[in-house]
Design a protein around this motif. Structure first.
Motif, PDB file in Angstrom:
ATOM      1  N   LYS A 155      34.282 -18.598 -26.119  1.00  0.00           N
ATOM      2  CA  LYS A 155      34.923 -18.779 -27.418  1.00  0.00           C
ATOM      3  C   LYS A 155      36.182 -19.620 -27.295  1.00  0.00           C
TER       4      LYS A 155
ATOM      5  N   ASN B 282      23.113 -14.422 -28.961  1.00  0.00           N
ATOM      6  CA  ASN B 282      23.203 -14.087 -30.374  1.00  0.00           C
ATOM      7  C   ASN B 282      24.455 -14.678 -30.975  1.00  0.00           C
ATOM      8  N   LYS B 283      24.294 -15.582 -31.917  1.00  0.00           N
ATOM      9  CA  LYS B 283      25.460 -16.183 -32.565  1.00  0.00           C
ATOM     10  C   LYS B 283      25.997 -15.215 -33.615  1.00  0.00           C
ATOM     11  N   VAL B 284      27.258 -14.855 -33.483  1.00  0.00           N
ATOM     12  CA  VAL B 284      27.856 -13.907 -34.409  1.00  0.00           C
ATOM     13  C   VAL B 284      29.064 -14.553 -35.096  1.00  0.00           C
TER      14      VAL B 284
ATOM     15  N   ASN C  48      20.220 -24.526 -32.513  1.00  0.00           N
ATOM     16  CA  ASN C  48      20.942 -24.411 -33.770  1.00  0.00           C
ATOM     17  C   ASN C  48      21.381 -25.801 -34.242  1.00  0.00           C
TER      18      ASN C  48
ATOM     19  N   SER D 279      14.817 -12.044 -28.578  1.00  0.00           N
ATOM     20  CA  SER D 279      15.239 -11.647 -29.912  1.00  0.00           C
ATOM     21  C   SER D 279      15.289 -12.865 -30.811  1.00  0.00           C
TER      22      SER D 279
ATOM     23  N   ALA E  72      17.315 -13.527 -32.893  1.00  0.00           N
ATOM     24  CA  ALA E  72      18.699 -13.971 -33.090  1.00  0.00           C
ATOM     25  C   ALA E  72      19.203 -14.816 -31.929  1.00  0.00           C
ATOM     26  N   GLU E  73      18.505 -14.782 -30.778  1.00  0.00           N
ATOM     27  CA  GLU E  73      18.935 -15.562 -29.621  1.00  0.00           C
ATOM     28  C   GLU E  73      18.562 -17.020 -29.804  1.00  0.00           C
TER      29      GLU E  73
END
Length: 416
Positions: free
Chosen positions: A74, A414-416, A376, A24, A26-27
């Protein structure tokens, strides 16, 4: 015209079939935890599933620590009550189900209650690496392998435990250089990746100013897992600089294999004067498709990052290289892990004059070809020590902020 359309369509199909499996959009690799538990440095990361995992390292004023997350990285919490002692220096960490194993300069320690309590293992040695033997989420969570040296006699070895680290059985590899990492495709077939690199220059003398002696000194690893670390085990931001002199004689690399559970070993690859091997792993359910990361600092005429793979279980060949340009940029490559029969990730670091960046490379064809994947921007400034891939879409990496000497955790997803 119809023939032309057919040819064009066929060409498109062929082109599409040669493309890698797409994740994806987003990954990505991003920084999930920039400073878990105030760790000064990390030695390893191990996850039991996509959300529960551990990171081990050292913290100023606290010595060795193990931290746990249950929310996918997190937040991390220091596991209370662990009494490693200020002299214990951790070297690596791994986890599966309720078992957590950390290696140290004084041998292995294990926990069979999710990291709540640790005890010293019997057997083993000074192991630089530890890994779970089996697929993530499968098996009994009790089989682990190590690679290093016996404390008595410094005999190079790999070892196995089938009881969650209570005891290890070791097998001398006979390598002429240092046993660093190992892969265990079956209970009979093991690979050992060995190597060595030159010692760094001695540290500067301590200041004579008595006021300086009152300053609390930071935790020191006193153990180098990479040529890009200084005498205290911290990554050097100036690794891009030219070495004062070449020291090819300080480099050695060897890969060995056993097919009888460690009783006898065969050297499959050896080379002096170039680089040394880091992590080695094999494709899921394969005993013949294995890859190993390698690196060399600027003291070597072959400075740079490399990956060597075998596709027949006997011949290792170079499949990836990122040569350093001393005085401009240097490349390190430490971690490598398969996530399926054909997909694998490797991680390291790119050192430049004006910054440090983690290096991630990816293969979807069993290691035949590798592609660098941009991380990122929030990972800038960090060096990657190793990774733990949970699935093709979720993974974690132990990283160190080179400038601040501060540990962190990166995540693939996926960074949310």
């Amino acid at each position: 015209m119809a023939l032309l359309k057919f040819v064009v369509a066929a060409a498109c199909i062929l082109a599409a079939s040669s493309l890698p499996v797409n994740h994806s959009q987003a990954e990505e690799w991003y920084l999930i935890s920039p400073n878990p538990g105030q760790l000064t440095f990390a030695v390893g990361v191990g996850f039991t599933d996509a959300t529960t995992g551990f990171i081990a390292g050292g913290a100023n004023g606290a010595g060795a620590e193990v931290l746990k997350t249950t929310d996918g990285g997190k937040t991390f919490n220091v596991i209370p009550g662990i009494q490693f002692g200020v002299d214990i220096l951790l070297l690596a960490a791994e986890a599966a189900k309720e078992t957590v194993i950390v290696t140290s300069v004084f041998g292995e320690l294990y926990s069979n209650d999710g990291g709540k309590t640790f005890k010293h293992s019997i057997g083993g040695g000074t192991s630089q690496s530890v890994r779970y033997v089996g697929h993530l989420g499968e098996g009994d969570g009790l089989h682990f392998g190590i690679a290093g040296a016996k404390i008595a006699g410094n005999q190079q070895m790999v070892g196995l435990t089938n009881n969650g680290g209570i005891s290890f059985t070791t097998y001398p590899t006979g390598s002429y250089t240092e046993s660093r990492y190992a892969a265990f495709p079956t209970n009979k077939v093991f690979y050992s990746a060995s190597g060595q690199f030159p010692n760094p220059p001695p540290p500067p003398p301590a200041p004579k100013d008595t006021k300086m002696q009152e300053i609390v000194q930071p935790v020191r690893r006193q153990y180098r897992k990479s040529a890009f670390q200084d005498h205290n085990g911290n990554f050097m931001a100036d690794s891009w600089m030219k070495a004062k002199e070449l020291q090819p004689s300080g480099y050695a690399a060897e890969i060995l294999k056993t097919v009888d559970g460690g009783q006898t070993w065969q050297s499959l690859f050896s080379k002096n004067g170039s680089f040394y091997f880091n992590e080695i792993d094999c494709g899921t359910d394969s005993t013949t498709n294995c890859c190993a990361a390698a690196e060399a600092g600027n003291e070597s005429p072959a400075a740079g990052a490399y990956i060597y793979c075998t596709f027949d279980g006997s011949t290792f060949q170079e499949v990836y290289s990122s040569p350093s340009v001393p005085g401009k940029e240097s490349f390190s490559l430490m971690g490598l892990e398969f996530v399926s029969p054909s997909e694998a990730w490797a991680c390291g670091t790119e050192f430049k004059q004006f910054g440090v960046h983690p290096l991630y490379v990816h293969t979807v064809d069993g290691g035949k070809t590798w592609t660098q994947v941009e991380a990122n921007p929030d990972t800038r400034g960090y060096a990657c020590l190793g990774l733990d891939m949970i699935s093709p879409t979720v993974g974690y990496a132990a990283v160190d902020n080179v400038g601040r000497q501060q540990a962190g955790v990166a995540k693939f997803g996926n960074k949310v």
